[in-house]
Design a protein around this motif. Structure first.
Motif, PDB file in Angstrom:
ATOM      1  N   GLY A   1       0.855  -1.186   0.000  1.00  0.00           N
ATOM      2  CA  GLY A   1       0.000   0.000   0.000  1.00  0.00           C
ATOM      3  C   GLY A   1       0.887   1.229   0.000  1.00  0.00           C
ATOM      4  N   PRO A   2       0.657   2.162   0.926  1.00  0.00           N
ATOM      5  CA  PRO A   2       1.487   3.364   0.972  1.00  0.00           C
ATOM      6  C   PRO A   2       2.812   3.147   1.703  1.00  0.00           C
ATOM      7  N   GLN A   3       2.976   2.003   2.321  1.00  0.00           N
ATOM      8  CA  GLN A   3       4.156   1.729   3.147  1.00  0.00           C
ATOM      9  C   GLN A   3       5.244   1.023   2.348  1.00  0.00           C
ATOM     10  N   ILE A   4       6.473   1.449   2.587  1.00  0.00           N
ATOM     11  CA  ILE A   4       7.631   0.767   2.020  1.00  0.00           C
ATOM     12  C   ILE A   4       8.205  -0.095   3.129  1.00  0.00           C
ATOM     13  N   VAL A   5       8.358  -1.384   2.841  1.00  0.00           N
ATOM     14  CA  VAL A   5       8.764  -2.363   3.841  1.00  0.00           C
ATOM     15  C   VAL A   5      10.126  -2.928   3.450  1.00  0.00           C
ATOM     16  N   GLY A   6      11.010  -3.004   4.429  1.00  0.00           N
ATOM     17  CA  GLY A   6      12.319  -3.599   4.216  1.00  0.00           C
ATOM     18  C   GLY A   6      12.657  -4.501   5.381  1.00  0.00           C
ATOM     19  N   ASN A   7      12.993  -5.739   5.078  1.00  0.00           N
ATOM     20  CA  ASN A   7      13.376  -6.701   6.106  1.00  0.00           C
ATOM     21  C   ASN A   7      12.278  -6.871   7.165  1.00  0.00           C
ATOM     22  N   GLY A   8      11.024  -6.776   6.720  1.00  0.00           N
ATOM     23  CA  GLY A   8       9.896  -6.962   7.624  1.00  0.00           C
ATOM     24  C   GLY A   8       9.489  -5.731   8.413  1.00  0.00           C
ATOM     25  N   TYR A   9      10.179  -4.614   8.207  1.00  0.00           N
ATOM     26  CA  TYR A   9       9.885  -3.388   8.951  1.00  0.00           C
ATOM     27  C   TYR A   9       9.407  -2.292   8.009  1.00  0.00           C
ATOM     28  N   GLY A  10       8.453  -1.506   8.474  1.00  0.00           N
ATOM     29  CA  GLY A  10       8.048  -0.315   7.725  1.00  0.00           C
ATOM     30  C   GLY A  10       9.164   0.701   7.793  1.00  0.00           C
ATOM     31  N   ILE A  11       9.676   1.109   6.637  1.00  0.00           N
ATOM     32  CA  ILE A  11      10.799   2.045   6.625  1.00  0.00           C
ATOM     33  C   ILE A  11      10.473   3.351   5.919  1.00  0.00           C
ATOM     34  N   GLY A  12       9.311   3.418   5.312  1.00  0.00           N
ATOM     35  CA  GLY A  12       8.922   4.635   4.613  1.00  0.00           C
ATOM     36  C   GLY A  12       7.447   4.630   4.308  1.00  0.00           C
ATOM     37  N   HIS A  13       6.941   5.822   3.998  1.00  0.00           N
ATOM     38  CA  HIS A  13       5.523   5.980   3.695  1.00  0.00           C
ATOM     39  C   HIS A  13       5.403   6.985   2.559  1.00  0.00           C
ATOM     40  N   VAL A  14       4.640   6.638   1.548  1.00  0.00           N
ATOM     41  CA  VAL A  14       4.429   7.527   0.413  1.00  0.00           C
ATOM     42  C   VAL A  14       2.993   8.033   0.485  1.00  0.00           C
ATOM     43  N   ASN A  15       2.852   9.303   0.828  1.00  0.00           N
ATOM     44  CA  ASN A  15       1.517   9.875   0.989  1.00  0.00           C
ATOM     45  C   ASN A  15       0.716   9.875  -0.308  1.00  0.00           C
ATOM     46  N   SER A  16       1.393  10.058  -1.405  1.00  0.00           N
ATOM     47  CA  SER A  16       0.706  10.170  -2.690  1.00  0.00           C
ATOM     48  C   SER A  16       0.789   8.878  -3.493  1.00  0.00           C
ATOM     49  N   HIS A  17       0.748   7.727  -2.827  1.00  0.00           N
ATOM     50  CA  HIS A  17       0.971   6.447  -3.499  1.00  0.00           C
ATOM     51  C   HIS A  17      -0.092   6.103  -4.533  1.00  0.00           C
ATOM     52  N   ARG A  18      -1.192   6.838  -4.547  1.00  0.00           N
ATOM     53  CA  ARG A  18      -2.253   6.553  -5.527  1.00  0.00           C
ATOM     54  C   ARG A  18      -2.115   7.378  -6.803  1.00  0.00           C
ATOM     55  N   THR A  19      -1.200   8.327  -6.818  1.00  0.00           N
ATOM     56  CA  THR A  19      -0.966   9.111  -8.026  1.00  0.00           C
ATOM     57  C   THR A  19       0.132   8.439  -8.850  1.00  0.00           C
ATOM     58  N   THR A  20       0.184   8.766 -10.108  1.00  0.00           N
ATOM     59  CA  THR A  20       1.223   8.211 -10.979  1.00  0.00           C
ATOM     60  C   THR A  20       2.611   8.593 -10.473  1.00  0.00           C
ATOM     61  N   GLU A  21       2.782   9.850 -10.109  1.00  0.00           N
ATOM     62  CA  GLU A  21       4.076  10.303  -9.610  1.00  0.00           C
ATOM     63  C   GLU A  21       4.407   9.644  -8.271  1.00  0.00           C
TER      64      GLU A  21
END
Length: 92
Positions: free
Chosen positions: A15-35
């Motif tokens: 979804g909007p979360q970027i996961v690395g090694n099982g942990y949430g490491i980032g969040h993209v607020n505009s993940h539903r837009t093309t950019e």
């Protein structure tokens, strides 16, 4: 090169979360837009891109610049790789 201080990859989108090694490491607020999706994909690819740059740097370092690769191109590739790696490691 210094040791990695970041969460090891691979990174993936959940979804909007970027996961690395099982942990949430980032969040993209505009993940539903093309950019936003493009930004998230680029962020997710960061560990792979860093590994690829390090491999390119090793290969270019093994070439005899001037013999196998024009001097200006070899030096430019080396400088670009080193700058990007330093930036990724917080050493720039």
């Amino acid at each position: 090169m210094s040791e990695n201080k970041f969460t090891p990859g691979p990174y993936e989108m959940d979804g909007p979360q970027i996961v690395g090694n099982g942990y949430g490491i980032g969040h993209v607020n505009s993940h539903r837009t093309t950019e936003g999706k493009a930004n998230a994909l680029l962020f997710s690819a960061a560990p792979d891109l860093l590994e690829a740059l390090e491999a390119v740097l090793l290969v270019v370092g093994q070439l005899r610049i001037g013999e196998h690769l024009p001097c200006d191109q070899g030096m430019n590739v080396t400088k670009l790789c080193m700058a990007a790696i330093a930036k990724a490691r917080g050493e720039a």
